[in-house]
Design a protein around this motif. Structure first.
Motif, mmCIF file in Angstrom:
data_model
loop_
_atom_site.group_PDB
_atom_site.id
_atom_site.type_symbol
_atom_site.label_atom_id
_atom_site.label_comp_id
_atom_site.label_asym_id
_atom_site.label_seq_id
_atom_site.Cartn_x
_atom_site.Cartn_y
_atom_site.Cartn_z
ATOM 1 N N LEU A 94 0.830 -1.202 0.000
ATOM 2 C CA LEU A 94 0.000 0.000 0.000
ATOM 3 C C LEU A 94 0.867 1.255 0.000
ATOM 4 C CD1 LEU A 94 -2.842 -1.107 2.412
ATOM 5 C CD2 LEU A 94 -3.095 -0.521 0.006
ATOM 6 N N ALA A 95 1.987 1.220 0.738
ATOM 7 C CA ALA A 95 2.893 2.370 0.759
ATOM 8 C C ALA A 95 3.423 2.654 -0.646
ATOM 9 C CB ALA A 95 4.049 2.111 1.726
ATOM 10 N N ARG A 96 3.755 1.600 -1.384
ATOM 11 C CA ARG A 96 4.238 1.761 -2.754
ATOM 12 C C ARG A 96 3.138 2.341 -3.636
ATOM 13 N NH1 ARG A 96 3.365 -1.339 -6.603
ATOM 14 N NH2 ARG A 96 2.957 -3.212 -5.391
ATOM 15 N N LYS A 97 1.901 1.848 -3.463
ATOM 16 C CA LYS A 97 0.778 2.356 -4.258
ATOM 17 C C LYS A 97 0.482 3.826 -3.940
ATOM 18 C CE LYS A 97 -1.828 -1.724 -5.438
ATOM 19 N NZ LYS A 97 -3.186 -2.042 -5.822
ATOM 20 N N VAL A 98 0.588 4.195 -2.650
ATOM 21 C CA VAL A 98 0.379 5.594 -2.260
ATOM 22 C C VAL A 98 1.422 6.470 -2.943
ATOM 23 C CG1 VAL A 98 0.551 7.206 -0.312
ATOM 24 C CG2 VAL A 98 -0.805 5.135 -0.083
ATOM 25 N N TRP A 99 2.668 6.009 -2.975
ATOM 26 C CA TRP A 99 3.734 6.777 -3.621
ATOM 27 C C TRP A 99 3.440 6.944 -5.122
ATOM 28 C CZ3 TRP A 99 7.353 10.100 -2.836
ATOM 29 C CH2 TRP A 99 8.299 10.343 -3.813
ATOM 30 N N GLU A 100 3.000 5.859 -5.759
ATOM 31 C CA GLU A 100 2.704 5.923 -7.192
ATOM 32 C C GLU A 100 1.505 6.823 -7.492
ATOM 33 O OE1 GLU A 100 2.112 1.834 -8.197
ATOM 34 O OE2 GLU A 100 4.253 1.344 -8.085
ATOM 35 N N GLN A 101 0.481 6.762 -6.632
ATOM 36 C CA GLN A 101 -0.758 7.501 -6.879
ATOM 37 C C GLN A 101 -0.644 8.973 -6.484
ATOM 38 O OE1 GLN A 101 -3.492 6.227 -8.308
ATOM 39 N NE2 GLN A 101 -4.761 8.025 -8.091
ATOM 40 N N SER A 107 5.080 5.565 5.806
ATOM 41 C CA SER A 107 5.695 4.332 6.287
ATOM 42 C C SER A 107 4.636 3.254 6.433
ATOM 43 C CB SER A 107 6.370 4.573 7.641
ATOM 44 O OG SER A 107 5.391 4.802 8.639
ATOM 45 N N ALA A 108 5.080 2.015 6.415
ATOM 46 C CA ALA A 108 4.157 0.886 6.584
ATOM 47 C C ALA A 108 3.500 0.952 7.961
ATOM 48 C CB ALA A 108 4.902 -0.433 6.409
ATOM 49 N N GLY A 109 4.244 1.385 8.954
ATOM 50 C CA GLY A 109 3.677 1.503 10.301
ATOM 51 C C GLY A 109 2.546 2.515 10.359
ATOM 52 N N HIS A 110 2.710 3.644 9.658
ATOM 53 C CA HIS A 110 1.661 4.662 9.663
ATOM 54 C C HIS A 110 0.428 4.170 8.898
ATOM 55 C CE1 HIS A 110 -0.020 8.573 10.293
ATOM 56 N NE2 HIS A 110 -0.204 8.755 8.994
ATOM 57 N N ILE A 111 0.661 3.439 7.824
ATOM 58 C CA ILE A 111 -0.467 2.875 7.074
ATOM 59 C C ILE A 111 -1.225 1.878 7.940
ATOM 60 C CG2 ILE A 111 -1.039 1.341 5.145
ATOM 61 C CD1 ILE A 111 1.036 2.890 3.513
ATOM 62 N N ASN A 112 -0.496 1.038 8.670
ATOM 63 C CA ASN A 112 -1.162 0.092 9.579
ATOM 64 C C ASN A 112 -1.940 0.837 10.646
ATOM 65 O OD1 ASN A 112 -0.605 -2.421 8.481
ATOM 66 N ND2 ASN A 112 1.422 -2.477 9.410
ATOM 67 N N TYR A 113 -1.393 1.944 11.147
ATOM 68 C CA TYR A 113 -2.084 2.758 12.148
ATOM 69 C C TYR A 113 -3.408 3.286 11.572
ATOM 70 C CZ TYR A 113 -3.207 6.986 14.764
ATOM 71 O OH TYR A 113 -3.867 7.966 15.452
ATOM 72 N N LEU A 114 -3.350 3.821 10.357
ATOM 73 C CA LEU A 114 -4.564 4.352 9.729
ATOM 74 C C LEU A 114 -5.594 3.252 9.485
ATOM 75 C CD1 LEU A 114 -2.926 6.770 7.127
ATOM 76 C CD2 LEU A 114 -4.124 7.402 9.226
ATOM 77 N N LEU A 115 -5.140 2.088 9.045
ATOM 78 C CA LEU A 115 -6.063 0.975 8.790
ATOM 79 C C LEU A 115 -6.648 0.434 10.085
ATOM 80 C CD1 LEU A 115 -4.112 -0.936 5.993
ATOM 81 C CD2 LEU A 115 -6.114 0.547 5.733
#
Length: 167
Positions: A94-101, A107-115
């Motif tokens: 998801l972090a890679r997709k966020v960067w592309e989009q 960070s993966a940790g922040h994405i996990n926090y949001l999810l």
């Protein structure tokens, strides 16, 4: 100070939330109707800011003063949609997709926090194997037979005094 329209709109919605809750409407229904992501624990703080600012919506403007918020609401909604569409996506993917989009590095940790905040994370630990599933290539082989286990550990030689070797 000029604020973006979205910031002003959110402050005006917060004002509506406070006024409608003061009028006796239930918090959850007002929050859902306005589409706000505000917790009920934040109401006293918002009410104090609103009162201190002369009961004007300008007092409820986000205090970031123009500093960008990385995971803005549009990004979060997009992230949630991606995860709902494919639950097998991991945080690094998801972090890679966020960067592309969006061109934003999270960070993966922040994405996990949001999810985790919206209960879109997988349960902790390794997923359980189903009954019909065969073990993967890296899994352990079955335990060897115990038939000849004593061959590598011969009995010690007993001497006359019982102490073992050459006593």
């Amino acid at each position: 100070m000029n604020h973006p329209p979205a910031v002003c709109k959110k402050a005006q919605q917060l004002e509506q939330l406070l006024q409608r809750v003061e009028a006796g409407e239930p918090f959850e229904s007002v929050r859902a109707a306005l589409g706000l992501q505000v917790e009920e624990e934040q109401l006293p703080k918002l009410r104090r800011r609103y009162e201190a600012g002369g009961r004007r919506w300008e007092a409820l403007i986000d205090g970031r003063y123009g500093h960008p918020q990385k995971a803005h609401s549009a990004l979060r909604e997009w992230l949630y949609e991606q995860k709902r569409a494919d639950e097998s996506l991991t945080a690094p993917e998801l972090a890679r997709k966020v960067w592309e989009q969006f061109g934003i590095e999270l960070s993966a940790g922040h994405i996990n926090y949001l999810l985790r905040k919206v209960e879109l994370t997988r349960p902790p630990g390794r997923p359980q194997r189903s009954q019909g599933q065969e073990p993967s290539v890296g899994s352990a082989a079955p335990a060897p037979s115990q038939e000849n286990a004593g061959l590598f550990f011969p009995r010690r030689r007993e001497t006359g005094d019982g102490r073992g070797r050459g006593g």
